[in-house]
Design a protein around this motif. Sequence first.
Motif, PDB file in Angstrom:
ATOM      1  N   ARG B  14       0.820  -1.213   0.000  1.00 48.70           N
ATOM      2  CA  ARG B  14       0.000   0.000   0.000  1.00 48.70           C
ATOM      3  C   ARG B  14       0.858   1.270   0.000  1.00 48.70           C
ATOM      4  O   ARG B  14       0.556   2.229  -0.701  1.00 48.70           O
ATOM      5  CB  ARG B  14      -0.890  -0.037   1.257  1.00 48.70           C
ATOM      6  N   ILE B  15       1.919   1.272   0.780  1.00 43.76           N
ATOM      7  CA  ILE B  15       2.667   2.535   0.970  1.00 43.76           C
ATOM      8  C   ILE B  15       3.862   2.678   0.023  1.00 43.76           C
ATOM      9  O   ILE B  15       4.362   3.784  -0.172  1.00 43.76           O
ATOM     10  CB  ILE B  15       3.141   2.692   2.435  1.00 43.76           C
ATOM     11  N   ARG B  54       5.935   5.721   7.330  1.00 42.51           N
ATOM     12  CA  ARG B  54       5.368   4.406   6.996  1.00 42.51           C
ATOM     13  C   ARG B  54       4.013   4.196   7.666  1.00 42.51           C
ATOM     14  O   ARG B  54       3.022   3.857   7.018  1.00 42.51           O
ATOM     15  CB  ARG B  54       6.333   3.289   7.411  1.00 42.51           C
ATOM     16  N   GLY B  55       3.982   4.369   8.973  1.00 40.91           N
ATOM     17  CA  GLY B  55       2.733   4.177   9.713  1.00 40.91           C
ATOM     18  C   GLY B  55       1.678   5.195   9.318  1.00 40.91           C
ATOM     19  O   GLY B  55       0.511   4.843   9.105  1.00 40.91           O
ATOM     20  N   GLY B  56       2.101   6.442   9.202  1.00 49.10           N
ATOM     21  CA  GLY B  56       1.155   7.506   8.841  1.00 49.10           C
ATOM     22  C   GLY B  56       0.519   7.225   7.493  1.00 49.10           C
ATOM     23  O   GLY B  56      -0.704   7.352   7.317  1.00 49.10           O
ATOM     24  N   CYS B  57       1.343   6.821   6.548  1.00 50.10           N
ATOM     25  CA  CYS B  57       0.840   6.548   5.193  1.00 50.10           C
ATOM     26  C   CYS B  57      -0.093   5.341   5.219  1.00 50.10           C
ATOM     27  O   CYS B  57      -1.174   5.361   4.610  1.00 50.10           O
ATOM     28  CB  CYS B  57       2.023   6.303   4.261  1.00 50.10           C
ATOM     29  N   ASN B  58       0.284   4.306   5.936  1.00 45.03           N
ATOM     30  CA  ASN B  58      -0.575   3.114   5.989  1.00 45.03           C
ATOM     31  C   ASN B  58      -1.924   3.430   6.624  1.00 45.03           C
ATOM     32  O   ASN B  58      -2.962   2.978   6.148  1.00 45.03           O
ATOM     33  CB  ASN B  58       0.125   1.985   6.749  1.00 45.03           C
ATOM     34  N   PHE B  61      -3.974   5.666   4.117  1.00 43.54           N
ATOM     35  CA  PHE B  61      -4.344   4.956   2.881  1.00 43.54           C
ATOM     36  C   PHE B  61      -5.202   3.721   3.154  1.00 43.54           C
ATOM     37  O   PHE B  61      -5.700   3.095   2.221  1.00 43.54           O
ATOM     38  CB  PHE B  61      -3.092   4.606   2.063  1.00 43.54           C
ATOM     39  N   SER B  62      -5.373   3.354   4.417  1.00 44.36           N
ATOM     40  CA  SER B  62      -6.287   2.261   4.775  1.00 44.36           C
ATOM     41  C   SER B  62      -7.720   2.764   4.999  1.00 44.36           C
ATOM     42  O   SER B  62      -8.638   1.958   5.142  1.00 44.36           O
ATOM     43  CB  SER B  62      -5.824   1.572   6.067  1.00 44.36           C
ATOM     44  N   MET B  63      -7.901   4.063   5.074  1.00 42.85           N
ATOM     45  CA  MET B  63      -9.227   4.616   5.393  1.00 42.85           C
ATOM     46  C   MET B  63     -10.110   4.669   4.155  1.00 42.85           C
ATOM     47  O   MET B  63      -9.631   4.819   3.039  1.00 42.85           O
ATOM     48  CB  MET B  63      -9.067   6.020   5.990  1.00 42.85           C
ATOM     49  N   ASP B  64     -11.441   4.575   4.369  1.00 48.42           N
ATOM     50  CA  ASP B  64     -12.321   4.699   3.216  1.00 48.42           C
ATOM     51  C   ASP B  64     -12.597   6.172   2.919  1.00 48.42           C
ATOM     52  O   ASP B  64     -12.303   7.057   3.724  1.00 48.42           O
ATOM     53  CB  ASP B  64     -13.611   3.887   3.408  1.00 48.42           C
TER      54      ASP B  64
END
Lengths: 318, 318
Positions: B14-15, B54-58, B61-64
């Motif tokens: 994803r990231i 990394r965490g911030g992007c994940n 980008f996991s949110m609808d």
Amino acid sequence: MIVTLSQIREAHTRIQPHIHHTPIMHSQQVNKLLGCELFFKAENLQKVGAFKARGGCNAVFSMDAAALQKGVLTHSSGNHGAALAWAAALKGANCTVVMPENAPLVKKQAVRGYGAKVIECVASMAAREAAVAAEIQASGSTMVHPYDNETIIAGQGTAALEALGQLDQLPDIIMTPVGGGGLLSGTAIAAHALAAEVGKTIAVIGAEPQGASDAWQGFTSGQRVEQQTPATIADGLRSTLGVRNFEIIREQVNDIVLASEQGIVDAMRLVWTRLKIIIEPSAAVCVAAVMENPQLFAGKRVAIILSGGNVDLDALPW
Amino acid sequence: MIVTLSQIREAHTRIQPHIHHTPIMHSQQVNKLLGCELFFKAENLQKVGAFKARGGCNAVFSMDAAALQKGVLTHSSGNHGAALAWAAALKGANCTVVMPENAPLVKKQAVRGYGAKVIECVASMAAREAAVAAEIQASGSTMVHPYDNETIIAGQGTAALEALGQLDQLPDIIMTPVGGGGLLSGTAIAAHALAAEVGKTIAVIGAEPQGASDAWQGFTSGQRVEQQTPATIADGLRSTLGVRNFEIIREQVNDIVLASEQGIVDAMRLVWTRLKIIIEPSAAVCVAAVMENPQLFAGKRVAIILSGGNVDLDALPW
């Protein structure tokens, strides 16, 4: 031509097993700030912390066994001494570096750390030459000049060879700092010949501190400046341009651009802050030249060779 | 298991288009000095200057789309705020970061630079929570906790996933600093599961400042420390271990090792000097722990995640 692309390619094959293949770094924020697209060849991450490892390695590894057995010799108060010492150690050869007694302790330690002998002399050209002559007399060592030397120029040219191979497309400009001219002359030969091979052109630009502007003066007047009294924080760029180097630069370099002392410090901070890498003042001079001459670079793709990262952390200029 | 290797792999997919694939760096001189073979995953060269990207992007980008439209929110005085702001900007989502009014100006500027709204509050946990609650009430934003959050843990775990893939063979040990525990818990999950896939084992070790040793205390006693008064230069490691993070760390981490304040400063200088890269004090804690506990690392192959490089150059600790 004193040095050719094929010599630079041979040098690269010769030194590749021993040097780092340094990365190209970039920063969208720096690009936005400076209005052009910059590609930084991070030779501060090179062995001995500077591109000088390339020339030193090429010079030592080009010598035959008989010459190597008598050792190598240079005079240097900086990175070239460390580079030659490092390269000689790889070959098990003796290395002697004549250094002015007022050279920074950290630099003497670096040279000694690679196993070389340091001969200290008073800080004058006459004393330095006398010490070199005496050592050649005594040991038969081969003198490896820091920049006015063909194997050194070919070795330094490998940084540009490598950098241009790492980029998707040829940049509009390639820049290096200029002191004695080893890096700039090798870069000019490599870049123009590589561009010609693909039917393109590239501008080669040198960057020099205003306080040690002999290359700019010689380039502008057509007459090499034979000595200068440098006044710049960029300690790697205080040398006067070499004879071979001047000849190549006059023929093949497109422009030399100056940078102020404040600009050099600002550029150094910018790279430290945005790219998170340590560069020495000499390596910041290209970035400073871009900052201070935006009209020359606006919208261009510019490769910059960050020459080194050897800095005394207890004497930072801010 | 709260987070699995497959979630970390999904996070990486994803990231990956948005983050830097940071290099592994090494130095023979540092290895010689410390008596082990060190591989540095240079997350100081990551987007926003820290693995937190990394965490911030994940998380973002996991949110609808519906949730993203209402924006994201966090409280942070450091790199997580910048990371969330950066990731939200990539998605065109609003981001709000609650910051204590005494947070460094440079960090507030970084968060604002990525287009996020900064809400300042007095420097107490109560004020911070009240500001967060009010913002959730007003905007319906999604709170993204800096470390006690599964998508964050999975995102941070991608640094180890990537690092272990870059090495020829599995190291004996992988180390990260530990503050809130996002990086260490994600690393432990990734490293053990990857090792198991190839029928091997790896030791996962956290490094923590003596002056903020809640993770070490909790790990040793089996009881999570709920609050502490940190006293360390490593500003990224002053947080107290999260609930999910403690659970993972207690189960999966092999050891937590402490480092002194002087050791942290010495380690920071060592990395700056030898590797020529800028790391922040929090990133130096692993190196300090190796220096101060040589018996644990002698002869071992050790991967270290250098967590970040955001340093105020006007306030260096030497």
